[in-house]
Design a protein around this motif. Structure first.
Motif, PDB file in Angstrom:
ATOM      1  N   ASP A 161       0.939  -1.366  -0.130  1.00 56.75           N
ATOM      2  CA  ASP A 161       0.074  -0.005   0.005  1.00 56.75           C
ATOM      3  C   ASP A 161       0.904   1.365  -0.007  1.00 56.75           C
ATOM      4  O   ASP A 161       1.568   1.619   0.981  1.00 56.75           O
ATOM      5  CB  ASP A 161      -0.975   0.165   1.144  1.00 56.75           C
ATOM      6  CG  ASP A 161      -1.686   1.282   1.260  1.00 56.75           C
ATOM      7  OD1 ASP A 161      -1.934   1.752   0.364  1.00 56.75           O
ATOM      8  OD2 ASP A 161      -2.581   1.580   2.223  1.00 56.75           O
ATOM      9  N   SER A 163      -0.579   4.281  -0.933  1.00 59.17           N
ATOM     10  CA  SER A 163      -1.507   5.491  -0.942  1.00 59.17           C
ATOM     11  C   SER A 163      -1.011   6.469  -0.076  1.00 59.17           C
ATOM     12  O   SER A 163      -1.468   7.667  -0.234  1.00 59.17           O
ATOM     13  CB  SER A 163      -2.897   4.909  -0.934  1.00 59.17           C
ATOM     14  OG  SER A 163      -2.996   4.227   0.467  1.00 59.17           O
ATOM     15  N   HIS A 164      -0.373   5.925   1.358  1.00 57.96           N
ATOM     16  CA  HIS A 164      -0.145   7.147   2.110  1.00 57.96           C
ATOM     17  C   HIS A 164       1.110   7.880   1.913  1.00 57.96           C
ATOM     18  O   HIS A 164       1.296   8.714   2.789  1.00 57.96           O
ATOM     19  CB  HIS A 164       0.083   6.376   3.587  1.00 57.96           C
ATOM     20  CG  HIS A 164       1.155   5.434   3.559  1.00 57.96           C
ATOM     21  ND1 HIS A 164       0.897   4.172   2.978  1.00 57.96           N
ATOM     22  CD2 HIS A 164       2.422   5.725   4.271  1.00 57.96           C
ATOM     23  CE1 HIS A 164       2.370   3.532   2.975  1.00 57.96           C
ATOM     24  NE2 HIS A 164       2.914   4.442   4.004  1.00 57.96           N
ATOM     25  N   THR A 166       3.753  10.583  -0.015  1.00 63.02           N
ATOM     26  CA  THR A 166       3.798  11.720  -0.576  1.00 63.02           C
ATOM     27  C   THR A 166       4.287  11.743  -1.960  1.00 63.02           C
ATOM     28  O   THR A 166       4.588  10.445  -2.427  1.00 63.02           O
ATOM     29  CB  THR A 166       4.779  12.835   0.020  1.00 63.02           C
ATOM     30  OG1 THR A 166       6.164  12.186  -0.095  1.00 63.02           O
ATOM     31  CG2 THR A 166       4.440  12.987   1.546  1.00 63.02           C
TER      32      THR A 166
END
Length: 301
Positions: A161, A163-164, A166
Motif C-alpha cells: 500500500d 497510497s499514504h 507523498t
C-alpha cells in the motif's frame, strides 16, 4: 592489452558479440524495470479492472492489441508482465501482451518496413502472425488452463500500500522497486546473452544454410536460429532481410515472428517468474502456431 591479444580470435569475437547484445538489451531492461516499478507504486488492481473489458474474449483481444499503444521491447517485457499478474491482470490478457508488444509496436513495424525495402507485406504478415499466436495463447489460458501461471513464491508476494506516501516518496519507491527488479532479472539476462554470443560464434551457420533445401526444414532452422541468436526485435528485421535470398520468404517470416516471443534471455527471465509447466506449454504453442502459419503463408505466396 597483451592479455587480450593472446586470446583466440573466436573468444574475442564472442566477447564482442556478448557486449553488443548486453549494450543493446540493457536500456530496454532498465526501461521495463522502471515501468514495472511505476506499475507497482501507482497502479492498483481496482484501477486495472476499470480498463479491462468485461468479457473474457474482449480481455484476450485487449491484451493482444494494447501493445501497439504501449510499446515494449522483449528485453524488458517480462518484468512488466510479472507486475501485471501481481496486480491481478488475468493471464489470458497479460500473456498476449507479452507476445505482441515487442512486434506490433510502431518502432518495430517501421524497422521491419525499412529493412525489407519498404515492404508493407512483410510488416502486415509479421503483425498478423504475432496477433494470431497471442489470440491462441489467450484462448488456451482463458478457457483451458487452470490455476495461476506464476511460481508459488511470486504468488506469495503481498500487495503493498503506497497510497499514504507523498508524491516524492512514491517517486522514490518507483526507483527502489525498479532497482530490485533490474538486479533480480539482470543475472538471467547476462547468462542468456553469454549463451547467445557463444552460439553465434561456434555454431556453424553454413551447415544450417546447406541443409535448408526443404521449405519446412528451412522454417524450422530459422526458428531455431532466431531462438539462439536472441536478437532485439528492433534490430532483427535487418538480420532477417539478409537471410531472405538464402532461405526464402516463409522461413524469414518465421524468424521474425518467433524471435521476440522465444529467445534464450527471455526464457531465463521467464523461468524466474513463471511455472515451468506453463513455460513448456507456452513454447509448444508458440512453436507450432508459428511453424504452421509461416508454412501456409509460403504455400499461398
Amino acid at each position: 592489452m597483451t592479455l587480450f591479444q593472446s586470446l583466440p580470435s573466436s573468444v574475442l569475437q564472442a566477447g564482442a558479440i556478448f557486449l553488443s547484445i548486453i549494450i543493446e538489451a540493457l536500456p530496454f531492461v532498465l526501461i521495463g524495470s522502471i515501468i514495472s516499478g511505476a506499475i507497482e507504486v501507482y497502479v492498483t488492481p481496482e484501477k486495472v479492472y476499470k480498463f479491462l473489458p468485461k468479457n473474457r474474449l474482449g480481455r484476450i483481444f485487449f491484451g493482444s492489441f494494447i501493445g501497439f499503444l504501449f510499446p515494449s521491447c522483449e528485453c524488458g517485457i517480462v518484468p512488466i508482465i510479472n507486475r501485471f499478474l501481481e496486480k491481478k491482470v488475468p493471464s489470458y490478457t497479460a500473456v498476449p501482451f507479452l507476445v505482441t508488444a515487442p512486434i506490433i509496436n510502431p518502432i518495430v513495424l517501421f524497422a521491419t518496413y525499412s529493412a525489407f525495402g519498404n515492404s508493407i507485406q512483410m510488416v502486415l504478415l509479421r503483425a498478423l502472425g504475432a496477433i494470431l499466436v497471442a489470440t491462441i495463447l489467450g484462448i488456451f489460458l482463458g478457457f483451458f488452463w487452470e490455476g495461476p501461471i506464476q511460481k508459488e513464491n511470486r504468488l506469495a508476494c503481498h500487495e503493498h500500500d503506497f497510497s499514504h506516501l507523498t508524491k516524492s516518496q512514491k517517486l522514490l519507491q518507483v526507483f527502489i522497486q525498479a532497482i530490485d527488479e533490474f538486479f533480480d532479472m539482470g543475472r538471467y539476462l547476462v547468462f542468456g546473452c553469454l549463451f547467445a554470443s557463444i552460439v553465434q560464434v561456434y555454431v556453424p551457420t553454413r551447415i544450417l544454410t546447406s541443409i535448408s533445401a526443404s521449405p519446412l526444414l528451412a522454417i524450422v532452422l530459422l526458428m531455431v536460429l532466431s531462438f539462439l541468436l536472441s536478437l532485439c526485435s528492433e534490430a532483427d528485421a535487418f538480420i532477417g532481410s539478409s537471410l531472405l535470398s538464402s532461405f526464402g520468404f516463409a522461413p524469414v517470416l518465421a524468424f521474425l515472428v518467433i524471435g521476440p516471443m522465444l529467445d534464450v534471455k527471455n526464457l531465463l527471465m521467464m523461468k524466474n517468474y513463471l511455472k515451468t509447466r506453463f513455460i513448456w506449454q507456452f513454447m509448444t504453442i508458440v512453436t507450432l502456431v508459428v511453424l504452421v502459419y509461416s508454412y501456409l503463408v509460403g504455400v499461398m505466396l
